[in-house]
Design a protein around this motif. Sequence first.
Motif, PDB file in Angstrom:
ATOM      1  N   GLU A 302       0.755  -1.176   0.124  1.00 27.53           N
ATOM      2  CA  GLU A 302      -0.744  -0.185   0.250  1.00 27.53           C
ATOM      3  C   GLU A 302       0.828   1.166  -0.008  1.00 27.53           C
ATOM      4  OE1 GLU A 302      -2.947  -0.143  -0.176  1.00 27.53           O
ATOM      5  OE2 GLU A 302      -3.995  -1.589  -0.609  1.00 27.53           O
ATOM      6  N   LEU A 303       1.765   1.264   0.607  1.00 30.78           N
ATOM      7  CA  LEU A 303       2.296   2.242   0.927  1.00 30.78           C
ATOM      8  C   LEU A 303       3.497   2.695  -0.222  1.00 30.78           C
ATOM      9  CD1 LEU A 303       4.478   4.511   2.333  1.00 30.78           C
ATOM     10  CD2 LEU A 303       6.266   2.425   2.595  1.00 30.78           C
ATOM     11  N   ASP A 304       3.853   1.549  -1.630  1.00 32.46           N
ATOM     12  CA  ASP A 304       4.440   1.393  -2.949  1.00 32.46           C
ATOM     13  C   ASP A 304       3.327   2.391  -3.802  1.00 32.46           C
ATOM     14  OD1 ASP A 304       6.377  -1.484  -2.703  1.00 32.46           O
ATOM     15  OD2 ASP A 304       6.590   0.401  -2.469  1.00 32.46           O
ATOM     16  N   MET A 305       2.049   2.038  -3.482  1.00 40.70           N
ATOM     17  CA  MET A 305       1.240   2.430  -4.701  1.00 40.70           C
ATOM     18  C   MET A 305       0.827   3.858  -5.067  1.00 40.70           C
ATOM     19  SD  MET A 305      -1.007   0.342  -5.728  1.00 40.70           S
ATOM     20  CE  MET A 305      -1.040  -1.854  -5.534  1.00 40.70           C
ATOM     21  N   GLU A 306       1.030   4.645  -3.742  1.00 39.13           N
ATOM     22  CA  GLU A 306       1.824   5.983  -3.326  1.00 39.13           C
ATOM     23  C   GLU A 306       2.801   7.069  -4.170  1.00 39.13           C
ATOM     24  OE1 GLU A 306      -0.850   8.053  -2.123  1.00 39.13           O
ATOM     25  OE2 GLU A 306      -1.703   6.201  -1.725  1.00 39.13           O
ATOM     26  N   LYS A 307       3.627   6.392  -4.755  1.00 37.63           N
ATOM     27  CA  LYS A 307       5.179   6.018  -5.401  1.00 37.63           C
ATOM     28  C   LYS A 307       4.955   6.306  -6.708  1.00 37.63           C
ATOM     29  CE  LYS A 307       8.374   4.313  -1.528  1.00 37.63           C
ATOM     30  NZ  LYS A 307       9.020   3.531  -1.398  1.00 37.63           N
TER      31      LYS A 307
END
Length: 325
Positions: A302-307
């Motif tokens: 989910e953190l990668d989804m914002e990158k």
Amino acid sequence: MSCCVHKLSINVIRKRVKMAELTTLESLMEMGFDRNRAEKAVANTGNQGIEQAMDWLMEHENDPDIDEPYVPSVGNVVGGAADSQSTTDQPSVADTAEGTAGGDVSLDVEDNSSKVPMSEEERLEQVRRLEELMRVKQAERRERERAEELEREKQRRKAGQELQHIRQKLQDDDMKKLSDQRRKEKMEDKMARQRVKDKIARDREERAQKFGGVAPVSTATSSQPAQPSPSSPTSLGPPPTKKEYDESRIQVRLLDGSTITAVFKAQEPLAAVRVYVQVNGNTPEGQDFTLLSPYPRNEYTELDMEKPLKELGLVPSAVLVVIKK
């Protein structure tokens, strides 16, 4: 004279039948049966005796109309079977009467038509015997019902075992289908990774041919310095700068094996790709999924989804795989 004897004999037989009928009816009533039930039992068994009447009563005690008043149908009255039997016996009685003297006939009729009343002890003994017979019949009936109940229980257990077998077979079939589906997905994932590897290898070869081709250095003589090749990087000037891409072409493989392709901005977050899959893919509604980079294998969080796509190395092109969470 013979006509009178014939008629008299018929009346005697009918009277005897009537007495027998009343005895069965009274016996049933002495045992505690309702009159309506007793009359129906005598009529439906053709007045064949107390035992047949009792069997009929025990078999029909749960009939909804058992306690309704007995209404004999046309040609079917209490003692009707006995009356019809007496009619068939008329010739033998008449023949017997014709072979007897007139005075003796009247005396014999009077003797046969008389009924000796039962004493109280005899009546109680008869009731006792009938009650004992009824208890025996009831015990036989309970035993028969118990055997029928055991048979029904066996049938229910057998049906339950067959149902359990069917359910187990269906469960095994579902597990087999699921195993085959997973094996197929693994095979497709392996093929997809191989295709990505092949594509990367081709891209490297193309880039090497385009930017990294170097001609061998000429070695003429030891007395003369080597001259740079015309195709060497020094002769071509400074190396080309790395091209900046502002778009990325993303190919996404869905859960059913099909693929969709779209172009995104390099600065767009990976969540934009997931939204695009939710809208344009055939993912079931409510199905939670994430994205996976097959080579090198990397499951995005989910953190990668914002990158941005550029930061994740998905520019200028990439292949992603949809997987269930």
